[in-house]
Write an enzyme that holds these catalytic residues in place. Structure first.
Site, PDB file in Angstrom:
ATOM      1  CD  GLU A  87      38.899  35.847  40.971  1.00 34.17           C
ATOM      2  OE1 GLU A  87      39.992  35.655  40.422  1.00 34.17           O
ATOM      3  OE2 GLU A  87      37.932  36.350  40.376  1.00 34.17           O
ATOM      4  CG  HIS A  92      44.887  37.298  40.673  1.00 37.35           C
ATOM      5  ND1 HIS A  92      44.137  38.243  41.330  1.00 37.35           N
ATOM      6  CD2 HIS A  92      44.009  36.367  40.236  1.00 37.35           C
ATOM      7  CE1 HIS A  92      42.857  37.895  41.293  1.00 37.35           C
ATOM      8  NE2 HIS A  92      42.749  36.761  40.619  1.00 37.35           N
ATOM      9  CG  HIS A  94      43.302  33.476  36.564  1.00 44.40           C
ATOM     10  ND1 HIS A  94      42.935  32.575  37.539  1.00 44.40           N
ATOM     11  CD2 HIS A  94      42.721  34.654  36.891  1.00 44.40           C
ATOM     12  CE1 HIS A  94      42.168  33.184  38.419  1.00 44.40           C
ATOM     13  NE2 HIS A  94      42.020  34.445  38.062  1.00 44.40           N
TER      14      HIS A  94
END
Length: 130
Positions: A87, A92, A94
């Site tokens: 996305e 990154h 989570h």
């Protein structure tokens, strides 16, 4: 420039938890669960495995430190970790406080008010100091 780079530069607001010279942790504004946190490198790299070894290990160590505080601050059975990366084209991690497997599915989202986000940031920051 990715949305995360705009958060790092201050162009966009975020519920920042902690940061150092190389990494930043902030709350996901569309969380799977209360306390859903993103840990990112400040250097914009699209795919996590394109980070060099030191950057990758640094991100994992940073994420672990945040996850330990998150687990103390938000009641949960454990903190789940996911790296998806479809996305936003910026590596990154989570960190998701889990009480049910469905919270890792990225299908059901939790709606929080700004004051709830602020309280979570405060609670996690407090645990980081321990």
């Amino acid at each position: 420039m990715s949305i995360f780079s705009k958060i790092i530069s201050g162009e966009l607001p975020a519920y920042k938890i902690t940061e150092d010279e190389h990494y930043l942790a902030f709350l996901d504004i569309n969380p799977n669960a209360k306390g859903h946190t993103l840990c990112i490198p400040k250097k914009e790299v699209d795919k996590i495995f394109d980070l060099d070894s030191d950057e990758y290990i640094g991100l994992m160590k940073f994420s672990r430190r945040v996850a330990k505080a998150l687990e103390k601050a938000v009641p949960c059975k454990r903190v789940g970790m996911a790296v998806i990366g479809l996305e936003v084209p910026h590596a990154h991690v989570h960190l998701i406080p889990l009480n049910h497997m469905d919270e890792m599915r990225f299908e059901q989202k939790v709606k929080l008010q700004p004051e709830e986000f602020e309280k979570i940031v405060h609670d996690i920051r407090e645990k980081l100091l321990l």
